[in-house]
Scaffold this motif. Sequence first.
Motif, PDB file in Angstrom:
ATOM      1  N   LEU A 469       7.736  -0.659   9.361  1.00 54.64           N
ATOM      2  CA  LEU A 469       8.021  -0.900   7.956  1.00 54.64           C
ATOM      3  C   LEU A 469       6.781  -1.447   7.241  1.00 54.64           C
ATOM      4  N   ALA A 470       6.039  -2.290   7.924  1.00 54.37           N
ATOM      5  CA  ALA A 470       4.835  -2.873   7.337  1.00 54.37           C
ATOM      6  C   ALA A 470       3.819  -1.782   7.015  1.00 54.37           C
ATOM      7  N   ALA A 472       4.539   1.170   5.935  1.00 50.57           N
ATOM      8  CA  ALA A 472       4.942   1.880   4.732  1.00 50.57           C
ATOM      9  C   ALA A 472       4.441   1.108   3.513  1.00 50.57           C
ATOM     10  N   PRO A 473       4.156   1.808   2.392  1.00 56.09           N
ATOM     11  CA  PRO A 473       3.645   1.102   1.213  1.00 56.09           C
ATOM     12  C   PRO A 473       4.615   0.015   0.760  1.00 56.09           C
ATOM     13  N   ALA A 474       4.090  -1.165   0.508  1.00 52.40           N
ATOM     14  CA  ALA A 474       4.948  -2.279   0.114  1.00 52.40           C
ATOM     15  C   ALA A 474       5.473  -2.073  -1.301  1.00 52.40           C
ATOM     16  N   ALA A 484       5.741  -9.140  -2.483  1.00 52.57           N
ATOM     17  CA  ALA A 484       4.886  -8.905  -1.321  1.00 52.57           C
ATOM     18  C   ALA A 484       3.701  -8.064  -1.759  1.00 52.57           C
ATOM     19  N   ARG A 490      -1.348  -7.151   5.589  1.00 43.89           N
ATOM     20  CA  ARG A 490       0.097  -7.060   5.764  1.00 43.89           C
ATOM     21  C   ARG A 490       0.575  -5.617   5.840  1.00 43.89           C
TER      22      ARG A 490
ATOM     23  N   TYR B   3      16.266   2.555  12.757  1.00 43.14           N
ATOM     24  CA  TYR B   3      15.501   3.171  13.839  1.00 43.14           C
ATOM     25  C   TYR B   3      16.384   3.267  15.075  1.00 43.14           C
ATOM     26  N   ARG B  18      12.471  -5.420   4.153  1.00 39.75           N
ATOM     27  CA  ARG B  18      11.590  -6.498   3.728  1.00 39.75           C
ATOM     28  C   ARG B  18      12.401  -7.642   3.170  1.00 39.75           C
ATOM     29  N   PHE B  23      10.500  -9.951   7.218  1.00 41.97           N
ATOM     30  CA  PHE B  23      11.472  -8.880   7.399  1.00 41.97           C
ATOM     31  C   PHE B  23      12.780  -9.465   7.911  1.00 41.97           C
TER      32      PHE B  23
END
Lengths: 501, 170
Positions: A469-470, A472-474, A484, A490, B3, B18, B23
């Motif tokens: 997830l990190a 992927a673009p925030a 964020a 990050r 996932y 997020r 997270f």
Amino acid sequence: MFSKILVANRGEIACRVIRACRELGVTAAAVYSEADRAALHVARADEAYCIGPPPPLESYLNIEKIIETAKAARAEAIHPGYGFLAENAAFADACAAASLAFIGPSGDTLRLSGDKLGARRTVAAAGIPIIPGMSAAAGEIAEVLAEAEKLGYPVIVKAAGGGGGKGMRIVCGEGELAECLEAARREALGAFGDDTVYLEKYLERPRHVEFQILADNHGNVVHLFERECSIQRRHQKIVEESPSPALDAKLRKKMGEAAVAVTRAVGYTNAGTMEFMLDEDKNFYFLEVNARVQVEHPVTEMVTGVDVVKAQLAIAAGEKLPFAQKDVSRRGHALECRIYAEDAAANFLPSAGKILFLRGPRGPGVRLDSGIYGGYDVPVHYDPILAKLVTWGESREEARRRMAEAIREYIIIGIKTTIPFLRDLVEHPAFVAGETNTAFVTDHFDGWREEVPEVFVEKALAAAAAAELAAAPAKFYADGERAAAPTPWRTVGPWEVGRGA
Amino acid sequence: MEYEFQEGEVKHAVTAERRGNGFRVTVDGRAMEVDLVAVEPGCYSLVADGEAADVVVVRDGSRRYVVVGGYSVILDEGGGEGRVGAAALEEVVAGVQTIRAPMPGKVVKIAAAEGDAVDKGRTVVVVEAMKMEHPLSAAGPGVVKRIYCEEGQNVDADQPLAEVEIEANG
């Protein structure tokens, strides 16, 4: 001292020898096969020469090519490392004939130490105890049966021409003897070109205790105390330590003197190892001479402060040992774990391939002798040893805890290694207690599988998902809370193999 | 995001979203507050529910290698790639055992010919890698159907080397 030497080996030991050369101001010339252009030892050396195709017989075992390369490079000496040509008498002779110093004992000494039966006779004649058994080649079956009866089962059939578990058979009763004898002869012939075998009494749970010796060309011999190497699988050492948990000062002195006596009896020079078996009643027996620098030499270096490889170069250059036995002291305890490219959970199956990620441990009392790097492709052609992790502590327990921690920090991804196995091994209660013998692995680790505690599986899953997830673009949040901000620290995603940064 | 990761034989359902600087993650339904900071390529500093750890995550195709607390965990995305593990080497599918190379290496011996009857455990092919020989044997009594390799041939991991038809009640 020499001004240039050629290192006729590869992997971690070549890197170790090159390091010693550089410390001494000696130019180090590496050799490599076509499979090894990207090997670490090539990059570490001052000069490097390709000596042929990947199969060892056409490169690292090619005596003529190596001598020719050394002459062309104007090297004065050759360090053979361990394995390959290290104990090859013909190679030592060829070096002498080409006026190159062979950094090891003479060809004659190698011939004697390589002939296990001859070594047994020589050592017994010097009054050193040897394992009860035959002092001449096994002949007709009737005679061998009588000898086995006299020794008492179990007995072991061994090849006179070499070691490493080849041509070796344990015989538990007379019914198996003929078949084992035949199999051992066949294997010995295949491995060493000589089907001479002999019988010894088989010690069931001995400790393997060896003494490091240094002998110069001027008649001076010292020992650098012992290493215990009982933790083995398939007659290959995995963990070594010094001092041995089994020796007291009196036995250490007695065995040290015996090691020096063996060294003198066989006329040994340079660095070498005198191996002994120690039975449960603390009787010791000479096993064999290892006529080379050994894989486990760092353990001795850590407790004595003597650099064995530099000593090898100095002795070969004709220098006198700079100290006597009384000057050699030891401090603390050292352990070594061998890191092999093997899957311990699948009968130690070798695991060649690309190392996707590597991080070595660091810290007080931690030494890593390594021949690999992140991105290195471990070739299938050679021995699976990757590195040796060594720790030192004031006590065995401190060294052991440092080892456990260093193993935890040591990360190799992409190929299977013995790291997970070693982590469990050093925490085993019998190892903690120093109750080690050559049956340790079969007694305690038969059918071993790695068990990852649930809490770490959970964290691994959470980290994998969060890393994904990190990457992927925030998004910027509209709810007014801290947005964020997409800083590269990050947003950088999981490290992906095969896609340039 | 949702996932599905397979770890060994076990499938895990993981969700992540997020939350502030970190997270919120659920692993098989269990929720965790996760703060993950990249520190160097492949390496992260993880704080999960207040517990700190040094983590390495390396992605190789659909496979992720994750190391936490000195333990290495291999995660395959959504059911995995069907790589052949050590256990699968003896697997018999529809009465046929496919003997595969367990690692890259060289075939040094073919110990049985097509049509040979073999017992369980009988060596069919010997592969050498890293100076060690590895005999590959029949998973049960049967007949060697096919030999796919030659002595001296270099082979890749998982490459089929031979097929053995295993007796139904073997």
